[in-house]
Design an enzyme around this catalytic site. Structure first.
Site, PDB file in Angstrom:
ATOM      1  CG  ASP A  79     -91.289 -53.738 -13.672  1.00 45.14           C
ATOM      2  OD1 ASP A  79     -91.288 -54.545 -14.624  1.00 45.14           O
ATOM      3  OD2 ASP A  79     -92.328 -53.302 -13.136  1.00 45.14           O
ATOM      4  CG  HIS A 176     -98.516 -52.010 -17.105  1.00 48.59           C
ATOM      5  ND1 HIS A 176     -98.090 -52.004 -18.406  1.00 48.59           N
ATOM      6  CD2 HIS A 176     -97.746 -52.893 -16.442  1.00 48.59           C
ATOM      7  CE1 HIS A 176     -97.085 -52.862 -18.530  1.00 48.59           C
ATOM      8  NE2 HIS A 176     -96.854 -53.422 -17.354  1.00 48.59           N
ATOM      9  N   GLY A 177    -102.164 -50.984 -14.521  1.00 52.15           N
ATOM     10  CA  GLY A 177    -103.041 -50.018 -13.848  1.00 52.15           C
ATOM     11  C   GLY A 177    -104.380 -50.636 -13.493  1.00 52.15           C
ATOM     12  CG  HIS A 204     -95.229 -57.119 -17.514  1.00 50.37           C
ATOM     13  ND1 HIS A 204     -94.508 -56.047 -17.046  1.00 50.37           N
ATOM     14  CD2 HIS A 204     -94.326 -58.087 -17.798  1.00 50.37           C
ATOM     15  CE1 HIS A 204     -93.218 -56.351 -17.053  1.00 50.37           C
ATOM     16  NE2 HIS A 204     -93.072 -57.577 -17.511  1.00 50.37           N
ATOM     17  CG  ASN A 226     -94.061 -58.517 -13.558  1.00 54.15           C
ATOM     18  OD1 ASN A 226     -93.574 -59.612 -13.315  1.00 54.15           O
ATOM     19  ND2 ASN A 226     -93.397 -57.562 -14.184  1.00 54.15           N
TER      20      ASN A 226
HETATM   21 ZN    ZN Z   1     -95.182 -54.251 -16.485  1.00 51.19          ZN
END
Ligand code: ZN
Length: 277
Positions: A79, A176-177, A204, A226
């Protein structure tokens, strides 16, 4: 059944207009829980290796063993591979699939560096995911709200043509997060991107996106979803709870089923969301 490449799974998902869930795993137990849940639901799953924890060799050996013994289709992937060297390290370790991510660089640079990795990976029969439009950090609202940063359909076509990637993560409004505010995926853009390419598309930053939006995105062309942050948090909580109440007569390996019990609802829920009709 058993070990497949990510590309095989995504092509199969694409035909069925479904997605395969992909989860970042830092520990053996996290990997095993994903495989157990996928077996129970009867869907495929992808284990993701984020560089920095265990070695690529260890991850590959464990993932291959779990996949070969699984009663469902399992694959694994690097990843966000940050460099040619890390990508090659994973190929050497036996990964069936890798991701190379230079989406933070200008388009031409992203093309050049991705192409190099794809060329070598394909010689070894390894398929490659790359990223276009940089999926940034959920703590910066602009990263997922500023649509000027999103992937552009004409660039998607050009990128795929020039690099030969097997799947593509596209920035359509995720990050992300932990999100500062509720994200809103640009589903019209996704529809357009899916119209201009046959290459499977990847979402993602799945953690924290309202589930209904994820479901819509799958209908409109996403084939791999993801999740990293959510699973990491859930697993950490499961371990903490288990260890706090540990029976002193039990060895640590005997605790694994107890972690599984605590994350199974979460994992099976995700799998039903992306795989059920
Ligand atoms: Zn990612």
């Amino acid at each position: 059944m058993g070990l497949k490449s990510v590309n095989q799974l995504l092509r199969m998902a694409d035909e069925k207009k479904k997605a395969v869930v992909a989860l970042d795993c830092g520990m053996f137990e996290e990997m095993e829980c994903v495989v157990r849940a996928a077996e129970k639901v009867g869907c495929p799953a992808i284990l993701m290796y984020y560089p920095g924890g265990m070695s690529a060799t260890a991850f590959s050996a464990i993932a291959t063993d779990l996949a070969n013994r699984a009663t469902t289709d399992i694959s694994y992937i690097l990843d966000h591979g940050p460099s040619y060297e890390v990508a090659m390290d994973c190929i050497k370790a036996g990964f069936p699939s890798i991701m190379i991510d230079h989406s933070d660089l200008p388009f031409e640079e992203n093309v050049r560096l991705t192409k190099e990795v794809v060329r070598t990976a394909h010689l070894f029969g390894v398929d490659v995911e790359a990223e276009l439009g940089h999926v940034g950090e959920a703590c910066n609202e602009a990263d997922y709200k500023d649509s000027s940063l999103f992937a552009k359909p004409d660039e998607v076509v050009e990128f795929i043509k020039q690099t030969g990637v097997d799947s593509l993560a596209v920035h359509i409004g995720s990050a992300h997060g932990i999100y500062k505010s509720e994200p809103s995926l640009d589903l019209e853009l996704l529809k357009e991107i899916n119209r201009v390419t046959d290459v499977p598309l990847v979402l993602h930053g799945g953690s924290g996106i309202p589930r209904e939006q994820v479901r819509q995105a799958i209908k409109l062309g996403i084939n791999k979803t993801n999740f990293g942050t959510e699973y990491d948090g859930r697993f950490a909580e499961a371990m903490l709870e288990t260890l706090k109440t540990r029976d002193q007569n039990k060895f640590t390996y005997e605790l694994a089923p107890l972690y599984y019990e605590k994350v199974t609802d979460y994992l099976e829920g995700l799998m039903h969301m992306v795989w059920d009709d």
